[in-house]
Design a protein around this motif. Sequence first.
Motif, PDB file in Angstrom:
ATOM      1  N   VAL A  69       0.852  -1.196   0.000  1.00 33.58           N
ATOM      2  CA  VAL A  69       0.000   0.000   0.000  1.00 33.58           C
ATOM      3  C   VAL A  69       0.880   1.235   0.000  1.00 33.58           C
ATOM      4  O   VAL A  69       1.924   1.263   0.655  1.00 33.58           O
ATOM      5  CB  VAL A  69      -0.979  -0.005   1.201  1.00 33.58           C
ATOM      6  N   SER A  70       0.444   2.232  -0.749  1.00 31.64           N
ATOM      7  CA  SER A  70       1.104   3.545  -0.712  1.00 31.64           C
ATOM      8  C   SER A  70       0.146   4.564  -1.281  1.00 31.64           C
ATOM      9  O   SER A  70      -0.947   4.223  -1.732  1.00 31.64           O
ATOM     10  CB  SER A  70       2.420   3.538  -1.496  1.00 31.64           C
ATOM     11  N   HIS A  71       0.582   5.820  -1.301  1.00 36.63           N
ATOM     12  CA  HIS A  71      -0.246   6.869  -1.883  1.00 36.63           C
ATOM     13  C   HIS A  71      -0.171   6.847  -3.396  1.00 36.63           C
ATOM     14  O   HIS A  71      -1.088   7.269  -4.073  1.00 36.63           O
ATOM     15  CB  HIS A  71       0.203   8.245  -1.368  1.00 36.63           C
ATOM     16  N   GLY A  72       0.940   6.380  -3.894  1.00 36.02           N
ATOM     17  CA  GLY A  72       1.150   6.454  -5.338  1.00 36.02           C
ATOM     18  C   GLY A  72       0.946   5.120  -6.025  1.00 36.02           C
ATOM     19  O   GLY A  72       0.552   4.123  -5.414  1.00 36.02           O
ATOM     20  N   ASN A  73       1.227   5.154  -7.313  1.00 36.85           N
ATOM     21  CA  ASN A  73       1.133   3.925  -8.090  1.00 36.85           C
ATOM     22  C   ASN A  73       2.442   3.717  -8.832  1.00 36.85           C
ATOM     23  O   ASN A  73       2.459   3.298  -9.979  1.00 36.85           O
ATOM     24  CB  ASN A  73      -0.024   4.046  -9.094  1.00 36.85           C
ATOM     25  N   ASN A  74       3.531   4.075  -8.129  1.00 34.24           N
ATOM     26  CA  ASN A  74       4.812   4.203  -8.823  1.00 34.24           C
ATOM     27  C   ASN A  74       5.781   3.076  -8.498  1.00 34.24           C
ATOM     28  O   ASN A  74       6.960   3.307  -8.342  1.00 34.24           O
ATOM     29  CB  ASN A  74       5.449   5.551  -8.465  1.00 34.24           C
ATOM     30  N   LEU A  75       5.284   1.882  -8.350  1.00 34.69           N
ATOM     31  CA  LEU A  75       6.205   0.765  -8.111  1.00 34.69           C
ATOM     32  C   LEU A  75       6.877   0.410  -9.428  1.00 34.69           C
ATOM     33  O   LEU A  75       6.207   0.170 -10.420  1.00 34.69           O
ATOM     34  CB  LEU A  75       5.451  -0.467  -7.603  1.00 34.69           C
ATOM     35  N   GLY A  76       8.181   0.354  -9.417  1.00 40.37           N
ATOM     36  CA  GLY A  76       8.887  -0.067 -10.630  1.00 40.37           C
ATOM     37  C   GLY A  76       8.779  -1.577 -10.805  1.00 40.37           C
ATOM     38  O   GLY A  76       8.364  -2.296  -9.890  1.00 40.37           O
ATOM     39  N   ASP A  77       9.180  -2.033 -11.976  1.00 37.97           N
ATOM     40  CA  ASP A  77       9.091  -3.474 -12.267  1.00 37.97           C
ATOM     41  C   ASP A  77       9.912  -4.307 -11.299  1.00 37.97           C
ATOM     42  O   ASP A  77       9.620  -5.474 -11.063  1.00 37.97           O
ATOM     43  CB  ASP A  77       9.610  -3.753 -13.689  1.00 37.97           C
ATOM     44  N   THR A  78      10.976  -3.692 -10.776  1.00 40.09           N
ATOM     45  CA  THR A  78      11.881  -4.468  -9.926  1.00 40.09           C
ATOM     46  C   THR A  78      11.409  -4.525  -8.464  1.00 40.09           C
ATOM     47  O   THR A  78      12.053  -5.174  -7.648  1.00 40.09           O
ATOM     48  CB  THR A  78      13.300  -3.870  -9.944  1.00 40.09           C
ATOM     49  N   PHE A  79      10.304  -3.867  -8.151  1.00 39.78           N
ATOM     50  CA  PHE A  79       9.863  -3.819  -6.758  1.00 39.78           C
ATOM     51  C   PHE A  79       9.709  -5.221  -6.170  1.00 39.78           C
ATOM     52  O   PHE A  79      10.056  -5.464  -5.007  1.00 39.78           O
ATOM     53  CB  PHE A  79       8.527  -3.064  -6.634  1.00 39.78           C
ATOM     54  N   TRP A  80       9.183  -6.145  -6.969  1.00 41.84           N
ATOM     55  CA  TRP A  80       8.843  -7.474  -6.432  1.00 41.84           C
ATOM     56  C   TRP A  80      10.062  -8.388  -6.331  1.00 41.84           C
ATOM     57  O   TRP A  80       9.987  -9.465  -5.733  1.00 41.84           O
ATOM     58  CB  TRP A  80       7.767  -8.131  -7.321  1.00 41.84           C
ATOM     59  N   LEU A  81      11.161  -7.944  -6.931  1.00 41.92           N
ATOM     60  CA  LEU A  81      12.349  -8.799  -7.012  1.00 41.92           C
ATOM     61  C   LEU A  81      12.864  -9.309  -5.665  1.00 41.92           C
ATOM     62  O   LEU A  81      13.158 -10.509  -5.520  1.00 41.92           O
ATOM     63  CB  LEU A  81      13.459  -8.035  -7.741  1.00 41.92           C
ATOM     64  N   PRO A  82      12.984  -8.456  -4.636  1.00 43.05           N
ATOM     65  CA  PRO A  82      13.479  -8.978  -3.347  1.00 43.05           C
ATOM     66  C   PRO A  82      12.578 -10.092  -2.786  1.00 43.05           C
ATOM     67  O   PRO A  82      13.066 -10.996  -2.110  1.00 43.05           O
ATOM     68  CB  PRO A  82      13.453  -7.751  -2.421  1.00 43.05           C
ATOM     69  N   PHE A  83      11.293 -10.006  -3.087  1.00 44.08           N
ATOM     70  CA  PHE A  83      10.374 -11.044  -2.600  1.00 44.08           C
ATOM     71  C   PHE A  83      10.521 -12.316  -3.438  1.00 44.08           C
ATOM     72  O   PHE A  83      10.691 -13.411  -2.900  1.00 44.08           O
ATOM     73  CB  PHE A  83       8.923 -10.539  -2.670  1.00 44.08           C
ATOM     74  N   SER A  84      10.442 -12.142  -4.763  1.00 47.66           N
ATOM     75  CA  SER A  84      10.455 -13.333  -5.624  1.00 47.66           C
ATOM     76  C   SER A  84      11.790 -14.062  -5.534  1.00 47.66           C
ATOM     77  O   SER A  84      11.837 -15.296  -5.452  1.00 47.66           O
ATOM     78  CB  SER A  84      10.137 -12.962  -7.067  1.00 47.66           C
ATOM     79  N   GLU A  85      12.875 -13.284  -5.501  1.00 45.64           N
ATOM     80  CA  GLU A  85      14.193 -13.928  -5.485  1.00 45.64           C
ATOM     81  C   GLU A  85      14.516 -14.536  -4.124  1.00 45.64           C
ATOM     82  O   GLU A  85      15.163 -15.582  -4.032  1.00 45.64           O
ATOM     83  CB  GLU A  85      15.276 -12.933  -5.908  1.00 45.64           C
TER      84      GLU A  85
END
Length: 167
Positions: free
Chosen positions: A117-133
Amino acid sequence: MSEKNTSIILSGSARHDGDTEALVKQIQGFTAWPHIELNQFSIGHFDYAYENQGDDFLPLIKKLIDQYDRWILVTPVYWYAMSGAMKVFFDRITDLLTEHKDLGRMLRGKSMAVVTVSHGNNLGDTFWLPFSETAHYLGMHFLGGLHTSVHAIESDALQDFIEKLNE
Ligand SMILES: Cc1cc2nc3c(=O)[nH]c(=O)nc-3n(C[C@H](O)[C@H](O)[C@H](O)COP(=O)(O)O)c2cc1C
């Protein structure tokens, strides 16, 4: 004692009653998943000397491993990344690669999903990387991530995401 697909919500806000808590309540409106708030625990930063083994991390991770197969991580976006509380929790999983390898091996086959959750919608494509990797490294399944905005909590998108997790 491990039940298949037993889910737990693990949230990582820096405050108890903020936007992340509201999102958790929304998720619980669709599910009966219990909730653990990392902020309620005393979990120290990763320590190469392992001098913090008496803090709350070990009992918490043991409970997560023993009782739950699927972790639903809920984090606010702080500086384009997961919150500090969530990152400290991730860093401490390193303890299970060295001091508590027996526990680390028990992560294999478990799953994690992430809701942000955040105020913006500005997650880059790499945001999920720490979780997935991290999931990949630990032998866990990464079930995907969903971002929600405080200003437009997409109830339908959230419900769809949860339904897909339950398929
Ligand atoms: C330290 C900090 C860093 C933040 N960084 C971002 C950011 O990078 N992008 C963004 O959209 N919002 C950012 N925000 C706003 C939060 O993501 C937003 O207010 C969120 O809903 C807060 O959830 P909470 O009430 O559980 O803390 C930040 C807030 C804080 C406190």
